[in-house]
Motif scaffolding. Structure first.
Motif, short mmCIF file in Angstrom:
data_model
loop_
_atom_site.label_atom_id
_atom_site.label_comp_id
_atom_site.label_asym_id
_atom_site.label_seq_id
_atom_site.Cartn_x
_atom_site.Cartn_y
_atom_site.Cartn_z
N GLY A 1 0.81 -1.21 0.00
CA GLY A 1 0.00 0.00 0.00
C GLY A 1 0.84 1.26 0.00
N VAL A 2 2.16 1.10 0.18
CA VAL A 2 3.08 2.24 0.18
C VAL A 2 3.41 2.61 -1.27
CG1 VAL A 2 5.37 3.04 0.84
CG2 VAL A 2 4.04 1.61 2.41
N LEU B 1 9.06 2.00 13.64
CA LEU B 1 8.84 2.77 14.86
C LEU B 1 10.10 3.50 15.33
CD1 LEU B 1 6.64 0.15 16.74
CD2 LEU B 1 5.87 2.32 15.78
N GLY B 2 11.27 2.93 14.99
CA GLY B 2 12.52 3.55 15.40
C GLY B 2 13.16 4.42 14.33
N ASP B 3 12.41 4.71 13.25
CA ASP B 3 12.93 5.54 12.15
C ASP B 3 14.25 5.01 11.60
OD1 ASP B 3 10.86 7.50 12.07
OD2 ASP B 3 11.69 8.42 13.87
N LEU C 1 7.37 6.78 6.82
CA LEU C 1 6.42 7.89 6.93
C LEU C 1 4.98 7.40 6.77
CD1 LEU C 1 6.14 10.99 7.24
CD2 LEU C 1 6.22 11.14 4.75
N GLU C 2 4.77 6.51 5.79
CA GLU C 2 3.41 6.06 5.50
C GLU C 2 2.90 4.98 6.45
OE1 GLU C 2 2.36 5.30 1.44
OE2 GLU C 2 3.81 6.75 0.66
N ALA D 1 12.78 3.79 1.64
CA ALA D 1 12.68 3.33 3.02
C ALA D 1 12.10 4.43 3.91
CB ALA D 1 14.06 2.91 3.53
N GLN D 2 12.54 5.67 3.68
CA GLN D 2 12.02 6.80 4.47
C GLN D 2 10.54 7.03 4.19
OE1 GLN D 2 14.80 9.80 3.16
NE2 GLN D 2 16.21 9.45 4.88
N ARG D 3 10.14 6.88 2.92
CA ARG D 3 8.72 7.03 2.57
C ARG D 3 7.89 5.92 3.22
NH1 ARG D 3 9.30 7.66 -2.47
NH2 ARG D 3 8.95 5.52 -3.20
#
Length: 202
Positions: free
Chosen positions: A77-78, A103-105, A126-127, A121-123
């Motif tokens: 879904g990302v 959860l740990g960014d 975020l999503e 990975a960052q997106r």
């Protein structure tokens, strides 16, 4: 929709398996980690599935647990992550590791997946951050059936939170604690000392 496929394990190849159901062989694409937990050929196996329907193909993706399937659905879904990328992520990370990475960014942990860069990975983080919770992560990773195991898990959960408060990511903390045998007579302070000593050696 095909919720699951149950039958005899007929074949295992890189990235997929074949399940014989009443004489029909169903090819199911699975994460690499599934291959390590399959029964012997000819034995019965149950795989929870998701069916991708395209103009040129119908493809089954499968997982050993409903939880793994649910995480797979969240991943696809990302934006920018298709079924193959999602499968690749779940081949290098367990669902629990992925939860803690989100959860740990910890984008670096996710970006270790071939074909998934840091921006993707960052997106993803975020999503998905509002779709997974720390409670869910601990429930999947730390809750055990026996009371003694549950007590040890409680100590482990507190130790993870203490390490994150010290600046470590949740995934780093969990990986370190996974290598420590926590007995029911150990308190959080004892576990933390062992964890910090172990981290200092890395």
């Amino acid at each position: 929709m095909i919720s699951y496929v149950k039958g005899k394990l007929a074949d295992i190849s890189e990235g997929s398996i074949v399940i014989d159901v009443s004489g029909i062989g169903w090819q199911v694409f699975v994460p690499g980690q599934v291959l390590d937990h399959l029964p012997a050929l000819g034995e019965t196996v149950k795989i929870h599935t998701w069916l991708q329907v395209r103009e040129d193909a119908m493809t089954l993706f499968g997982f050993l647990t409903k939880d793994d399937l649910q995480i797979f659905k969240l991943l696809i879904g990302v934006n920018g992550i298709g079924p193959k990328n999602a499968l690749a992520i779940l081949s290098v990370m367990t669902t629990d590791d992925l939860r803690f990475a989100v959860l740990g960014d910890d984008a670096k942990a996710i970006a270790r997946t071939p074909g998934v860069g840091t921006k993707t990975a960052q997106r993803l983080i975020l999503e998905l951050k509002d779709k997974v919770s720390l409670e869910d992560a601990f429930e999947q990773k730390l809750v055990n059936v026996q009371e003694a195991q549950a007590d040890a898990s409680g100590v482990k959960a507190e130790a993870v939170m203490a390490l994150t408060a010290l600046g470590y990511s949740s995934s780093e903390a969990l990986k370190t604690l996974s290598g420590i045998e926590i007995t029911e007579d150990m308190d959080v302070e004892t576990v933390l000392k062992q964890a910090l000593k172990k981290m200092a050696m890395i």
